[in-house]
Scaffold this motif. Structure first.
Motif, PDB file in Angstrom:
ATOM      1  N   LEU A  21      13.373 -11.980  -5.423  1.00 59.33           N
ATOM      2  CA  LEU A  21      12.136 -11.403  -4.905  1.00 59.33           C
ATOM      3  C   LEU A  21      11.716 -12.162  -3.650  1.00 59.33           C
ATOM      4  N   ASP A  22      11.551 -11.425  -2.561  1.00 60.33           N
ATOM      5  CA  ASP A  22      11.011 -11.995  -1.336  1.00 60.33           C
ATOM      6  C   ASP A  22       9.492 -11.965  -1.457  1.00 60.33           C
ATOM      7  N   GLU A  23       8.876 -13.116  -1.587  1.00 60.28           N
ATOM      8  CA  GLU A  23       7.446 -13.161  -1.891  1.00 60.28           C
ATOM      9  C   GLU A  23       6.549 -12.884  -0.691  1.00 60.28           C
ATOM     10  N   ARG A  24       7.139 -12.664   0.457  1.00 56.43           N
ATOM     11  CA  ARG A  24       6.321 -12.356   1.625  1.00 56.43           C
ATOM     12  C   ARG A  24       5.814 -10.926   1.531  1.00 56.43           C
ATOM     13  N   GLY A  25       4.575 -10.736   1.951  1.00 51.81           N
ATOM     14  CA  GLY A  25       3.939  -9.446   1.795  1.00 51.81           C
ATOM     15  C   GLY A  25       3.802  -8.688   3.095  1.00 51.81           C
ATOM     16  N   PRO A  26       3.234  -7.490   2.955  1.00 52.84           N
ATOM     17  CA  PRO A  26       2.626  -6.981   1.725  1.00 52.84           C
ATOM     18  C   PRO A  26       3.606  -6.367   0.725  1.00 52.84           C
ATOM     19  N   TRP A  27       4.884  -6.233   1.108  1.00 51.86           N
ATOM     20  CA  TRP A  27       5.796  -5.448   0.271  1.00 51.86           C
ATOM     21  C   TRP A  27       6.445  -6.253  -0.841  1.00 51.86           C
ATOM     22  N   ARG A  28       6.629  -7.551  -0.657  1.00 51.23           N
ATOM     23  CA  ARG A  28       7.284  -8.396  -1.659  1.00 51.23           C
ATOM     24  C   ARG A  28       8.580  -7.733  -2.138  1.00 51.23           C
ATOM     25  N   ASP A  29       9.489  -7.565  -1.190  1.00 49.62           N
ATOM     26  CA  ASP A  29      10.716  -6.819  -1.444  1.00 49.62           C
ATOM     27  C   ASP A  29      11.574  -7.440  -2.538  1.00 49.62           C
ATOM     28  N   LEU A  30      12.115  -6.571  -3.373  1.00 47.48           N
ATOM     29  CA  LEU A  30      13.088  -6.967  -4.385  1.00 47.48           C
ATOM     30  C   LEU A  30      14.474  -6.648  -3.838  1.00 47.48           C
ATOM     31  N   VAL A  31      15.347  -7.652  -3.829  1.00 51.57           N
ATOM     32  CA  VAL A  31      16.702  -7.501  -3.322  1.00 51.57           C
ATOM     33  C   VAL A  31      17.664  -7.544  -4.500  1.00 51.57           C
ATOM     34  N   GLY A  32      18.607  -6.614  -4.536  1.00 46.60           N
ATOM     35  CA  GLY A  32      19.590  -6.586  -5.607  1.00 46.60           C
ATOM     36  C   GLY A  32      20.990  -6.406  -5.067  1.00 46.60           C
ATOM     37  N   VAL A  33      21.962  -7.032  -5.735  1.00 45.94           N
ATOM     38  CA  VAL A  33      23.384  -6.907  -5.382  1.00 45.94           C
ATOM     39  C   VAL A  33      24.094  -6.301  -6.582  1.00 45.94           C
ATOM     40  N   PHE A  34      24.829  -5.192  -6.348  1.00 43.04           N
ATOM     41  CA  PHE A  34      25.488  -4.464  -7.422  1.00 43.04           C
ATOM     42  C   PHE A  34      26.964  -4.273  -7.085  1.00 43.04           C
ATOM     43  N   SER A  35      27.775  -4.145  -8.142  1.00 42.45           N
ATOM     44  CA  SER A  35      29.204  -3.896  -7.972  1.00 42.45           C
ATOM     45  C   SER A  35      29.733  -3.244  -9.241  1.00 42.45           C
ATOM     46  N   TRP A  62       1.300 -15.406   2.578  1.00 42.77           N
ATOM     47  CA  TRP A  62       2.419 -14.716   1.933  1.00 42.77           C
ATOM     48  C   TRP A  62       2.152 -13.219   1.852  1.00 42.77           C
ATOM     49  N   ASP A  63       0.956 -12.836   1.443  1.00 38.63           N
ATOM     50  CA  ASP A  63       0.662 -11.422   1.252  1.00 38.63           C
ATOM     51  C   ASP A  63       0.522 -10.666   2.569  1.00 38.63           C
ATOM     52  N   ARG A  64       0.165 -11.368   3.629  1.00 42.33           N
ATOM     53  CA  ARG A  64      -0.038 -10.705   4.921  1.00 42.33           C
ATOM     54  C   ARG A  64       1.059 -11.052   5.926  1.00 42.33           C
ATOM     55  N   TYR A  65       2.153 -11.578   5.437  1.00 48.07           N
ATOM     56  CA  TYR A  65       3.181 -12.122   6.321  1.00 48.07           C
ATOM     57  C   TYR A  65       3.654 -11.110   7.361  1.00 48.07           C
ATOM     58  N   ASN A  66       4.063  -9.926   6.952  1.00 44.42           N
ATOM     59  CA  ASN A  66       4.654  -8.973   7.898  1.00 44.42           C
ATOM     60  C   ASN A  66       3.689  -8.560   9.007  1.00 44.42           C
ATOM     61  N   PRO A  67       2.463  -8.138   8.702  1.00 49.81           N
ATOM     62  CA  PRO A  67       1.559  -7.807   9.808  1.00 49.81           C
ATOM     63  C   PRO A  67       1.192  -9.008  10.672  1.00 49.81           C
ATOM     64  N   ILE A  68       1.111 -10.187  10.070  1.00 50.01           N
ATOM     65  CA  ILE A  68       0.841 -11.382  10.873  1.00 50.01           C
ATOM     66  C   ILE A  68       1.960 -11.622  11.865  1.00 50.01           C
ATOM     67  N   PRO A 126       0.815  -1.215   0.000  1.00 55.14           N
ATOM     68  CA  PRO A 126       0.000   0.000   0.000  1.00 55.14           C
ATOM     69  C   PRO A 126       0.849   1.266   0.000  1.00 55.14           C
ATOM     70  N   ILE A 127       0.227   2.389  -0.285  1.00 54.28           N
ATOM     71  CA  ILE A 127       0.908   3.681  -0.222  1.00 54.28           C
ATOM     72  C   ILE A 127       1.343   3.952   1.215  1.00 54.28           C
ATOM     73  N   HIS A 128       2.593   4.363   1.377  1.00 43.84           N
ATOM     74  CA  HIS A 128       3.114   4.704   2.699  1.00 43.84           C
ATOM     75  C   HIS A 128       4.084   5.883   2.538  1.00 43.84           C
ATOM     76  N   ARG A 129       3.555   7.072   2.529  1.00 39.43           N
ATOM     77  CA  ARG A 129       4.360   8.269   2.273  1.00 39.43           C
ATOM     78  C   ARG A 129       5.326   8.554   3.420  1.00 39.43           C
ATOM     79  N   TYR A 130       6.577   8.886   3.012  1.00 40.97           N
ATOM     80  CA  TYR A 130       7.581   9.221   4.041  1.00 40.97           C
ATOM     81  C   TYR A 130       8.643  10.146   3.440  1.00 40.97           C
TER      82      TYR A 130
END
Length: 435
Positions: A146-160, A369-375, A114-118
């Motif tokens: 991609l971390d499929e746990r929600g609600p954010w389903r974070d994308l992780v990247g490694v760069f060099s 999966w979609d509600r993982y973090n609040p759960i 969801p939208i979370h302004r900061y």
């Protein structure tokens, strides 16, 4: 971030340095931070953010200018910041500017939620976005997941800046192992209950289910894994086997999170028909284990979860304080009863700490999966088990004829290729019979 640390901040890369400087961009401690992951001898950890706050070392005058020399930092990390950055490509290029030629940038940003302004919330990211950022800045994206746990389903990247090979094999992330050298409590605190030992119940279930493939998380001494007469897979980062396992069993000395992250049980592999979860005695671990197993299981499979019935509140502590220890696994039953009403849940009065049978699985279900973090935030809050849990009020007797009938039905519907709807209809009809 732990996976990034475990995969890249190790071995020769670390040993070649006198020390490591880590910069966390957007690292104000709002909901926790990454500092504990990078703690260690010779590590200097700095956080930069737009305003002063908890954990902030450097306050930025310009959000697109980091006050560090070119190529001066070993590691740059940024988590859950990029979506709040209006011109994120400028921030990315600046993070790469201050990174050493052989350093790493670890980037985490949501692909959903969801939208979370900061104070603003502008973007969501997919793997192609990370590839585009790397091309735009003239660097290399080493890998992403991609971390499929929600609600954010974070994308992780490694760069060099340099082209680096992706580490081979599963990653061993840090997973706490509860010490067993605690002093015994009082007789009341160490009490156990149950009419039939859980291993005898597992034996009976093996006979009735006749599984083609068995999966076990938390092997320990190997007694329950050895019960399987089919292909068996055991997962345990620190097994203490009493004797060699039978030839049909394969042991993976990994934390379960690492096992599943490595896709060791791929979509093309035969799905387990029977699984036993007896791993870490903490709610979030057993929840993830259930989610991962259900996703890979046959719809007609049975998942059995140990340690759902503490006999004393102290046994249910998240920190082990008694010899008999269930942790807060008991909360999983309440969680599934609320969020997965589609499942059939049967608690059993087994010794010493009870079992939960879960049937009617839906490998494609995304609710957890979609509600993982609040759960997890809700169910890891301190709470004593209620009297009905301590008293096992709703538990079935392990030798209740309906238990065997449910196992028979799962075996028969598996053989016939019945749909999940038909499986659940038959199971619920059995469960509703009088004892």
């Amino acid at each position: 971030m732990e996976r990034c640390h475990a995969r890249y901040v190790t071995g020769a890369w670390t040993q070649a340095r006198d020390g490591i400087t880590v910069l966390d961009v957007g690292g104000a401690d709002v909901n926790g931070g990454y500092r504990p992951i990078f703690q260690g001898p010779g590590v200097r950890y700095l956080t930069a953010d737009l305003s002063a706050g908890d954990g902030v070392d450097v306050v930025l005058d310009d959000p697109y200018r980091l006050p560090f020399d070119d190529g001066s930092l070993d590691i740059v990390v940024s988590g859950q910041m990029l979506e709040h950055c209006e011109f994120f490509w400028l921030s990315f290029a600046e993070m790469m500017r201050v990174l050493k030629p052989d350093g790493f940038l670890f980037l985490i940003a949501p692909s959903a939620g969801p939208i979370h302004r900061y104070p603003v919330d502008c973007y969501r990211f997919y793997p192609d976005a990370y590839r585009a950022l790397a091309r735009h800045s003239g660097c290399h994206m080493i890998e992403s997941w991609l971390d499929e746990r929600g609600p954010w389903r974070d994308l992780v990247g490694v760069f060099s800046h340099a082209q680096v090979a992706v580490p081979e094999g599963p990653t061993r992330t840090r997973q706490p192992i509860a010490p067993i050298d605690v002093a015994a409590g009082s007789a009341e605190q160490e009490a156990v209950s149950g009419r039939i030992h859980y291993r005898d119940t597992l034996t009976a279930l093996h006979e009735r289910l006749a599984p083609r493939r068995y999966l076990e998380i938390g092997v320990r001494r190997g007694g329950s894994l050895a019960l399987a007469r089919c292909e068996a897979i055991g997962i345990d980062p620190q097994p203490e086997l009493d004797s060699p396992l039978p030839a049909n069993a394969t042991l993976h000395e990994l934390a379960s999170d690492d096992y599943f992250a490595a896709d060791a049980l791929s979509a093309s592999a035969p799905r387990p028909d029977f699984a036993f979860i007896d791993g870490m005695h903490l709610f979030e671990f057993v929840l993830r284990d259930f989610m991962n197993v259900e996703r890979r299981a046959h719809p007609g499979a049975l998942i059995v979860i140990d340690d759902i019935f503490p006999s004393h509140p102290l046994q249910a502590s998240r920190e082990r304080r008694t010899r008999v220890w269930t942790g807060d696994v008991w909360k999983l039953h309440a969680c599934l009863a609320e969020f997965r009403k589609d499942l059939l849940l049967i608690p059993l009065d087994t010794a010493p700490t009870g079992l939960l049978l879960v049937a009617g699985l839906d490998p494609g279900n995304r609710v957890l999966w979609d509600r993982y973090n609040p759960i997890v935030r809700r169910f890891t809050a301190p709470a004593d088990p209620p009297p009905e849990v301590l008293g096992r009020d709703e538990a079935w007797a392990p030798d209740d004829p309906r238990v065997g009938s449910i196992a028979d039905a799962l075996r028969e519907t598996r053989a016939s290729g019945a749909s999940r709807t038909d499986i659940l209809r038959r199971l619920r009809a059995i469960a509703s019979r009088p004892e």
